[in-house]
Design a protein around this motif. Structure first.
Motif, PDB file in Angstrom:
ATOM      1  N   UNK A  60      83.295  48.147 133.842  1.00 13.06           N
ATOM      2  CA  UNK A  60      83.436  48.034 132.198  1.00 13.06           C
ATOM      3  C   UNK A  60      83.772  46.410 132.066  1.00 13.06           C
ATOM      4  N   UNK A  61      82.616  45.928 131.230  1.00 15.57           N
ATOM      5  CA  UNK A  61      82.767  44.498 130.830  1.00 15.57           C
ATOM      6  C   UNK A  61      83.494  43.936 130.183  1.00 15.57           C
ATOM      7  N   UNK A  62      84.372  44.593 129.379  1.00 18.89           N
ATOM      8  CA  UNK A  62      85.580  44.275 128.442  1.00 18.89           C
ATOM      9  C   UNK A  62      86.655  44.031 129.401  1.00 18.89           C
ATOM     10  N   UNK A  63      86.670  44.716 130.525  1.00 13.79           N
ATOM     11  CA  UNK A  63      87.895  44.552 131.641  1.00 13.79           C
ATOM     12  C   UNK A  63      87.379  43.675 132.675  1.00 13.79           C
ATOM     13  N   UNK A  64      86.028  43.070 132.687  1.00 12.93           N
ATOM     14  CA  UNK A  64      85.736  42.262 133.938  1.00 12.93           C
ATOM     15  C   UNK A  64      85.606  42.875 135.196  1.00 12.93           C
ATOM     16  N   UNK A  65      85.354  44.210 135.028  1.00 16.94           N
ATOM     17  CA  UNK A  65      84.902  45.272 136.266  1.00 16.94           C
ATOM     18  C   UNK A  65      86.081  44.678 137.415  1.00 16.94           C
ATOM     19  N   UNK A  66      87.259  45.384 137.165  1.00 17.00           N
ATOM     20  CA  UNK A  66      88.465  45.320 137.846  1.00 17.00           C
ATOM     21  C   UNK A  66      88.142  46.079 139.245  1.00 17.00           C
ATOM     22  N   UNK A  67      88.705  45.553 140.211  1.00 14.37           N
ATOM     23  CA  UNK A  67      88.702  46.150 141.563  1.00 14.37           C
ATOM     24  C   UNK A  67      89.771  47.601 141.457  1.00 14.37           C
ATOM     25  N   UNK A  68      89.531  48.910 141.958  1.00 15.42           N
ATOM     26  CA  UNK A  68      90.082  49.920 141.687  1.00 15.42           C
ATOM     27  C   UNK A  68      90.308  50.451 143.115  1.00 15.42           C
ATOM     28  N   UNK A  69      91.063  51.433 143.166  1.00 14.21           N
ATOM     29  CA  UNK A  69      91.322  52.315 144.536  1.00 14.21           C
ATOM     30  C   UNK A  69      90.677  53.509 144.632  1.00 14.21           C
ATOM     31  N   UNK A  70      90.639  54.540 145.339  1.00 10.44           N
ATOM     32  CA  UNK A  70      90.143  55.729 145.307  1.00 10.44           C
ATOM     33  C   UNK A  70      91.130  56.597 144.519  1.00 10.44           C
ATOM     34  N   UNK A  71      92.342  56.281 144.668  1.00 10.56           N
ATOM     35  CA  UNK A  71      93.359  57.072 143.620  1.00 10.56           C
ATOM     36  C   UNK A  71      92.812  56.683 142.145  1.00 10.56           C
ATOM     37  N   UNK A  72      92.442  55.647 141.744  1.00 11.50           N
ATOM     38  CA  UNK A  72      92.215  55.356 140.471  1.00 11.50           C
ATOM     39  C   UNK A  72      90.962  56.377 140.115  1.00 11.50           C
ATOM     40  N   UNK A  73      89.953  56.125 140.831  1.00 12.15           N
ATOM     41  CA  UNK A  73      88.595  56.658 140.776  1.00 12.15           C
ATOM     42  C   UNK A  73      88.657  58.211 140.618  1.00 12.15           C
ATOM     43  N   UNK A  74      89.486  58.896 141.492  1.00 16.39           N
ATOM     44  CA  UNK A  74      89.618  60.503 141.285  1.00 16.39           C
ATOM     45  C   UNK A  74      90.750  60.603 140.328  1.00 16.39           C
ATOM     46  N   UNK A  75      91.687  60.054 139.913  1.00 16.92           N
ATOM     47  CA  UNK A  75      92.710  60.235 138.741  1.00 16.92           C
ATOM     48  C   UNK A  75      92.119  60.402 137.607  1.00 16.92           C
ATOM     49  N   UNK A  76      91.321  59.345 137.499  1.00 16.07           N
ATOM     50  CA  UNK A  76      90.585  59.094 136.091  1.00 16.07           C
ATOM     51  C   UNK A  76      89.217  59.970 135.817  1.00 16.07           C
ATOM     52  N   UNK A  77      88.954  60.707 136.997  1.00 15.30           N
ATOM     53  CA  UNK A  77      87.664  61.479 137.033  1.00 15.30           C
ATOM     54  C   UNK A  77      86.504  60.689 136.991  1.00 15.30           C
ATOM     55  N   UNK A  78      86.300  59.388 137.379  1.00 18.01           N
ATOM     56  CA  UNK A  78      85.056  58.733 137.561  1.00 18.01           C
ATOM     57  C   UNK A  78      84.270  59.331 138.415  1.00 18.01           C
TER      58      UNK A  78
END
Ligand code: TMP
Length: 254
Positions: free
Chosen positions: A124-142
């Motif tokens: 996400x360019x607008x957010x500067x490609x932030x570091x995320x965890x597996x929790x974020x990845x699955x919770x947000x459905x990416x």
């Protein structure tokens, strides 16, 4: 000649509609950007080198059973690929501390990591490609937990294979960034390696001198970017014909 339909234009590549449904043409530009596009220049011949190096790596990965979007190289700057649904993650695999992990965790650049580490960054360019965890990845459905398992397993296979490939030509694979996509075939979906693998997306250090042979030369204003990419191609035994083609065009400086 009919004009091709541009599907997407990124910082270093353009995607055009392919000749058949479900295919795309990936065009490698000479543009180089860093700091999320704030720094920009043109490096003559970079696109040609990245196209060749990427082809070389994708073909070899496919030969060991890694599923990829790559079909074949079409010409100096283009390759035919399968259209996939891109998963919005940059997957980084690190073997040696460098770049953002060195800064974030205060580890001296060049320190070997206790084991290979996989990180996820949200594209996400607008957010500067932030570091995320597996929790974020699955919770947000990416990506689903099952997809993450596949992605991590494939990423580690790629790391093992590429570490050996580069070690064989005297280059240390410090880290790299890859992207994945979903490919639908009949009722089946599978995760495949997408985007590119090139000196733009890897850190490659000469094993004896630690000389940088990658995009850090541009990010850190070290010069000699095209020469470093040519050296990678030369050591991999590809593109012996490229040198003359790349130098026929005068160099563009900023
Ligand atoms: P980093 O240390 O800046 O997080 O980069 C890790 C690896 O990922 C490095 O090989 C460069 C690559 N990379 C990209 O290909 N694209 C990017 O946007 C970023 C930030 C890194």
């Amino acid at each position: 000649m009919s004009r091709r339909r541009k599907v997407y234009e990124g910082k270093a590549k353009i995607l055009y509609e392919g000749p058949e449904p479900g295919t795309l043409i990936q065009y490698f530009k000479d543009d180089a950007t860093a700091n999320n596009g704030k720094k920009h220049t043109t490096i003559v011949g970079k696109g040609i080198l990245n196209n060749r190096i990427c082809e070389h790596i994708m073909v070899q990965l496919a030969s060991i059973g890694v599923p990829t979007h790559f079909i074949r190289r079409l010409n100096m700057r283009e390759q035919l690929i399968r259209a996939v649904e891109i998963i919005p993650l940059e997957v980084v695999v690190r073997n040696v501390a460098a770049g953002s992990i060195a800064t974030r965790l205060g580890i001296e650049e060049g320190t070997s990591l206790p084991r290979s580490i996989i990180e996820f960054y949200y594209k996400n360019d607008a957010l500067n490609d932030p570091l995320v965890t597996e929790e974020h990845v699955t919770a947000f459905g990416w990506a689903s937990p099952h997809e993450i398992d596949d992605i991590m397993a494939i990423a580690l296979r790629i790391n093992d294979f590429m570490s050996g490939l580069f070690a064989g030509v005297g280059i240390k694979l410090v880290d790299f960034k890859i992207e994945f996509g979903r490919m639908y075939e009949n009722d089946m979906m599978r995760i495949v390696l997408a985007d590119e693998i090139s000196p733009d997306s890897c850190r490659l250090w000469d094993m004896t001198t630690s000389e940088k042979l990658d995009k850090d030369r541009f990010r850190r204003d070290m010069g000699g970017v095209s020469e470093a990419y040519q050296e990678v191609a030369r050591r991999l035994g590809i593109a012996p014909d490229l040198e003359s083609r790349i130098h026929v065009v005068p160099k563009v400086v900023n």
